[in-house]
Design a protein around this motif. Sequence first.
Motif, mmCIF file in Angstrom:
data_model
loop_
_atom_site.group_PDB
_atom_site.id
_atom_site.type_symbol
_atom_site.label_atom_id
_atom_site.label_comp_id
_atom_site.label_asym_id
_atom_site.label_seq_id
_atom_site.Cartn_x
_atom_site.Cartn_y
_atom_site.Cartn_z
ATOM 1 N N GLU A 111 0.822 -1.223 0.000
ATOM 2 C CA GLU A 111 0.000 0.000 0.000
ATOM 3 C C GLU A 111 0.850 1.266 0.000
ATOM 4 O O GLU A 111 0.506 2.247 -0.624
ATOM 5 C CB GLU A 111 -0.872 0.032 1.252
ATOM 6 C CG GLU A 111 -1.867 -1.086 1.309
ATOM 7 C CD GLU A 111 -3.279 -0.539 1.303
ATOM 8 O OE1 GLU A 111 -3.485 0.559 1.839
ATOM 9 O OE2 GLU A 111 -4.153 -1.226 0.748
ATOM 10 N N CYS A 112 1.929 1.248 0.763
ATOM 11 C CA CYS A 112 2.672 2.512 0.872
ATOM 12 C C CYS A 112 4.156 2.432 0.556
ATOM 13 O O CYS A 112 4.853 3.422 0.650
ATOM 14 C CB CYS A 112 2.443 3.153 2.242
ATOM 15 S SG CYS A 112 2.558 2.000 3.571
ATOM 16 N N GLU A 113 4.622 1.265 0.125
ATOM 17 C CA GLU A 113 6.058 1.175 -0.192
ATOM 18 C C GLU A 113 6.327 0.740 -1.637
ATOM 19 O O GLU A 113 7.468 0.487 -2.001
ATOM 20 C CB GLU A 113 6.745 0.191 0.776
ATOM 21 C CG GLU A 113 6.695 0.656 2.230
ATOM 22 C CD GLU A 113 7.429 -0.259 3.180
ATOM 23 O OE1 GLU A 113 8.160 0.249 4.049
ATOM 24 O OE2 GLU A 113 7.269 -1.495 3.075
ATOM 25 N N VAL A 114 5.285 0.646 -2.443
ATOM 26 C CA VAL A 114 5.446 0.193 -3.836
ATOM 27 C C VAL A 114 4.714 1.165 -4.757
ATOM 28 O O VAL A 114 3.555 1.504 -4.509
ATOM 29 C CB VAL A 114 4.821 -1.220 -4.036
ATOM 30 C CG1 VAL A 114 5.011 -1.684 -5.486
ATOM 31 C CG2 VAL A 114 5.378 -2.232 -3.058
ATOM 32 N N THR A 115 5.384 1.617 -5.823
ATOM 33 C CA THR A 115 4.705 2.424 -6.849
ATOM 34 C C THR A 115 5.054 1.874 -8.227
ATOM 35 O O THR A 115 6.230 1.609 -8.510
ATOM 36 C CB THR A 115 5.128 3.910 -6.783
ATOM 37 O OG1 THR A 115 4.819 4.412 -5.479
ATOM 38 C CG2 THR A 115 4.398 4.750 -7.820
ATOM 39 N N VAL A 116 4.038 1.701 -9.048
ATOM 40 C CA VAL A 116 4.245 1.272 -10.438
ATOM 41 C C VAL A 116 4.524 2.529 -11.257
ATOM 42 O O VAL A 116 3.848 3.548 -11.095
ATOM 43 C CB VAL A 116 2.991 0.538 -10.973
ATOM 44 C CG1 VAL A 116 3.199 0.125 -12.431
ATOM 45 C CG2 VAL A 116 2.671 -0.664 -10.102
ATOM 46 N N THR A 117 5.547 2.449 -12.116
ATOM 47 C CA THR A 117 5.960 3.643 -12.863
ATOM 48 C C THR A 117 6.003 3.359 -14.369
ATOM 49 O O THR A 117 5.962 2.204 -14.791
ATOM 50 C CB THR A 117 7.370 4.079 -12.414
ATOM 51 O OG1 THR A 117 8.267 2.976 -12.636
ATOM 52 C CG2 THR A 117 7.399 4.479 -10.960
ATOM 53 N N SER A 118 6.127 4.437 -15.127
ATOM 54 C CA SER A 118 6.211 4.280 -16.583
ATOM 55 C C SER A 118 7.667 3.996 -16.965
ATOM 56 O O SER A 118 8.402 4.868 -17.430
ATOM 57 C CB SER A 118 5.660 5.531 -17.270
ATOM 58 O OG SER A 118 4.301 5.675 -16.887
#
Length: 382
Positions: free
Chosen positions: A87-94
């Motif tokens: 929830e708060c430690e993973v971000t999907v990026t381009s």
Amino acid sequence: MQYPASKLPSVGLTIFSQMSALAVKHKAINLSQGFPDFDGPEALLKAVDKYISSGANQYAPMAGLPLLRQEIAAKIKRCYGREVDSECEVTVTSGATEAIFAAISAVVGVEDEVIVFDPAYDSYEPAITLNGAKTVHIPLLPPSFSIDWQRVIDAITPKTRMIIFNTPHNPTGTVMSEDDLKILETIVEGTDIVLLSDEVYEHIVFDGLSHQSFNRYPALAERSFIVSSFGKTYHVTGWKVGYCIAPTPLMAEFQKVHQYLTFSTATPLQAAIAEFMQSETLHDSELAGFYQQKRDFMNQHLKGSRFSIDPSAGTYFQLLDYREISDLPDQAFVVWLLENAGVATIPLSPFYADDQQTGFVRLCFAKGKSTLLQAGERLCAI
Ligand SMILES: Cc1ncc(COP(=O)(O)O)c(C=O)c1O
């Protein structure tokens, strides 16, 4: 009108574009750019079709589809034993490139210093410069291209905000060892230095070595942005889908940048990757074997050549030492090689701040067998 002065005056056409244009002109085999000439897994490609035709076509959540973030967290646990909060430690990026830009922009400011190791992937320095900071270059030198830790200690100042690592390393194909990471732990202990670990080739490590992800080292992970790319893992570089892992305080700042840089990443691609990750866990673990076969096939066919070759430890790149063949500078040598052997490779000097001459060029072996065979024959003929 007086147009604004360039914010990146020393950035020009990349060496990849130059070599690819030359390769087309001379009808050469293009081993210069780093992408596969084969497609990703069929189930993954089909899943994208399915999600596009079933309406997964609107904005994804800013941080990425929850299912994909959960799958990424599960993978990190499976591969490196680290628990991350999806929830708060993973971000999907381009792509990893966006993650790198967002991570640097999130924490690096005017007059900060960022240490990078040359030869460096070419997106690091422009991102540092655009944020008003100074890039401090430390060379990785032949033949080992390993990190000289004393130089790192000497380069650190009170202004050092970040150090950028890349393992497995493009373009040299070297990997960091457990000892390297332990030394780094002691160097950064007690400092406020943030680390950016570019691990886009995390699953492509050869000869039984294991990838030393920063995820494995809690004392490093607590101060790191760790970046990877599905493009490299699933042979779909053109999709530009990657991700970043960071502890909550760093990720909160990262997301402030990401939400105004791209906001989110293509929804059907995310949905397809999440589904593929749920159903298929072998792909990642088989990737190293898949590329090791290609590396060995290529190197076997270069045995009769005048290049000297130390097999790459990771990535899908191989360095060729051409010092027995020519004493030309590497930028001139790759043009000579292209014109005389019909194979496009990449010189290393453009990836050094001081145009360092190493006597090595890089080729990409993420290609089908017939291409590698033909390239091998041509390179043996010179
Ligand atoms: C070391 C390194 N970092 C980052 C990237 C960028 O990855 P992406 O295509 O996911 O933006 C590449 C791509 O070649 C790379 O070699």
